[in-house]
Motif scaffolding. Sequence first.
Motif, PDB file in Angstrom:
ATOM      1  N   ILE A 117       0.863  -1.185   0.000  1.00 38.88           N
ATOM      2  CA  ILE A 117       0.000   0.000   0.000  1.00 38.88           C
ATOM      3  C   ILE A 117       0.903   1.240   0.000  1.00 38.88           C
ATOM      4  CG2 ILE A 117      -1.973   1.218   0.958  1.00 38.88           C
ATOM      5  CD1 ILE A 117      -2.941  -1.280   2.233  1.00 38.88           C
ATOM      6  N   TRP A 120     -14.767  -4.151  -6.293  1.00 42.65           N
ATOM      7  CA  TRP A 120     -14.174  -4.201  -7.641  1.00 42.65           C
ATOM      8  C   TRP A 120     -13.660  -5.602  -7.957  1.00 42.65           C
ATOM      9  CZ3 TRP A 120      -9.307  -5.368  -9.482  1.00 42.65           C
ATOM     10  CH2 TRP A 120      -9.082  -5.072 -10.833  1.00 42.65           C
ATOM     11  N   LEU A 121     -13.006  -6.232  -6.976  1.00 42.02           N
ATOM     12  CA  LEU A 121     -12.486  -7.579  -7.202  1.00 42.02           C
ATOM     13  C   LEU A 121     -13.614  -8.566  -7.489  1.00 42.02           C
ATOM     14  CD1 LEU A 121      -9.721  -7.916  -4.461  1.00 42.02           C
ATOM     15  CD2 LEU A 121      -9.373  -8.006  -6.933  1.00 42.02           C
ATOM     16  N   ILE A 171      -9.498   1.807   1.773  1.00 45.25           N
ATOM     17  CA  ILE A 171      -9.362   1.194   0.456  1.00 45.25           C
ATOM     18  C   ILE A 171     -10.188  -0.078   0.334  1.00 45.25           C
ATOM     19  CG2 ILE A 171      -7.694   0.167  -1.167  1.00 45.25           C
ATOM     20  CD1 ILE A 171      -5.548   1.895   0.137  1.00 45.25           C
ATOM     21  N   GLY A 172     -10.282  -0.831   1.429  1.00 43.93           N
ATOM     22  CA  GLY A 172     -10.823  -2.175   1.401  1.00 43.93           C
ATOM     23  C   GLY A 172     -12.200  -2.341   0.786  1.00 43.93           C
ATOM     24  N   ARG A 178     -14.713  -7.931 -10.948  1.00 44.28           N
ATOM     25  CA  ARG A 178     -13.667  -8.316 -11.895  1.00 44.28           C
ATOM     26  C   ARG A 178     -13.608  -9.831 -12.061  1.00 44.28           C
ATOM     27  NH1 ARG A 178     -10.888  -9.642 -15.289  1.00 44.28           N
ATOM     28  NH2 ARG A 178      -8.823  -8.904 -15.938  1.00 44.28           N
ATOM     29  N   ALA A 211      -4.511  -4.318   1.478  1.00 38.97           N
ATOM     30  CA  ALA A 211      -5.481  -3.347   0.981  1.00 38.97           C
ATOM     31  C   ALA A 211      -6.907  -3.720   1.380  1.00 38.97           C
ATOM     32  CB  ALA A 211      -5.372  -3.234  -0.541  1.00 38.97           C
ATOM     33  N   LEU A 212      -7.224  -5.003   1.358  1.00 38.43           N
ATOM     34  CA  LEU A 212      -8.569  -5.438   1.748  1.00 38.43           C
ATOM     35  C   LEU A 212      -8.843  -5.142   3.217  1.00 38.43           C
ATOM     36  CD1 LEU A 212      -8.861  -8.850  -0.135  1.00 38.43           C
ATOM     37  CD2 LEU A 212     -10.168  -6.765  -0.603  1.00 38.43           C
ATOM     38  N   ASP A 253     -14.121  -0.589  -1.359  1.00 43.84           N
ATOM     39  CA  ASP A 253     -14.188  -0.399  -2.811  1.00 43.84           C
ATOM     40  C   ASP A 253     -13.397  -1.477  -3.551  1.00 43.84           C
ATOM     41  OD1 ASP A 253     -15.818   1.770  -2.580  1.00 43.84           O
ATOM     42  OD2 ASP A 253     -14.229   3.272  -2.863  1.00 43.84           O
ATOM     43  N   LEU A 254     -12.220  -1.846  -3.009  1.00 41.92           N
ATOM     44  CA  LEU A 254     -11.412  -2.870  -3.655  1.00 41.92           C
ATOM     45  C   LEU A 254     -12.139  -4.207  -3.657  1.00 41.92           C
ATOM     46  CD1 LEU A 254      -8.788  -3.881  -4.940  1.00 41.92           C
ATOM     47  CD2 LEU A 254      -7.877  -4.243  -2.624  1.00 41.92           C
ATOM     48  N   ARG A 255     -12.763  -4.545  -2.538  1.00 37.91           N
ATOM     49  CA  ARG A 255     -13.483  -5.809  -2.443  1.00 37.91           C
ATOM     50  C   ARG A 255     -14.604  -5.878  -3.492  1.00 37.91           C
ATOM     51  NH1 ARG A 255     -13.208  -9.293   1.625  1.00 37.91           N
ATOM     52  NH2 ARG A 255     -12.160  -7.702   2.891  1.00 37.91           N
ATOM     53  N   VAL A 274      -2.700  -6.929  -1.991  1.00 33.25           N
ATOM     54  CA  VAL A 274      -4.154  -7.087  -1.990  1.00 33.25           C
ATOM     55  C   VAL A 274      -4.665  -7.408  -0.586  1.00 33.25           C
ATOM     56  CG1 VAL A 274      -6.068  -8.495  -2.853  1.00 33.25           C
ATOM     57  CG2 VAL A 274      -4.272  -7.731  -4.424  1.00 33.25           C
TER      58      VAL A 274
END
Length: 299
Positions: A40, A292-293, A285-286, A296, A279-280, A288-290, A276
């Motif tokens: 990060i 998006w993943l 961050i977590g 994806r 970040a999770l 939104d990243l979760r 990752v």
Amino acid sequence: MSEAAPGKSPFRSAVVPAAGLGTRFLPTTKAVPKELLPVIDTPGIELVAAEAAEAGAEQLLIVSSPGKDAVAAYFADSSELEKELASRGKEDMVAKVRRAHELIAVQTVTQDEARGLGHAVGCARDAIGPDEQAFAVLLPDDLVLPTGVLTKMAEVRERFGGSVLCAFDVPREEISAYGVFEVDDTGDPDVKRVHGMVEKPAPEEAPSTYAAAGRYLLDRAVFDAIDRIEPGAGGELQLTDAIALLIGEGHPVHVVVHRGGRHDLGNPAGFVRAFVDFALDDPEIGPDLRAWLAARLED
């Protein structure tokens, strides 16, 4: 063996071998040392330094190579940058920038040529006080999570003396990727007495499922052992050979089996997983990243 004084760590120095070229991260590592690549926003070496400081270490000995001055510079005083950030009202950023400098005293030791982990550890000998009977070694590629295994390792040294290493219990079908310990039980399921070590054995030939991780609490007797081992492939002096020599001479060696997790920052795939994972867990961050993943992975 006598116990450490109350509130005093049984070791003062933590050695971090960081002299490698980082070839698996080229071309980035032409200019940026691998140890400064951010998980990060925090370099792996700061995470390792924080772990050492948490366990009571007072000085971090970075074993570096010519041309890698940026690693030590990262821990230098950044008061001018802090003043500039403070003038802009960015106090949270000031705390982040100041953190590395305030963690622990840092000293560099130069390894002029790549001659193996045993040689790298030996380079730190003169920087470790003559009264220090043990010191820690933390490999910066390894993140051992959660932190705290060094404290447990220190407790085991107080109980049994000698040297203490960290191990993971890995599935037998994966064991051929690791150095594997030959062990006996001690009565504590998380502490084993070591009688030998095998590098990357076939699963059916592995003496156990306890694999070496990148944390060591070494008696200073290891320096004498490093002086007496023979170089292996490429002229390298291997730390495991020095430890094996000590075992053969009756020096007590134990492992603490760590039941947590581990990330390998030494290769791009492991680095991505660590990034990752961290970040999770980050509250900003977590989420939104979760999301998006998940989207994806559906593609």
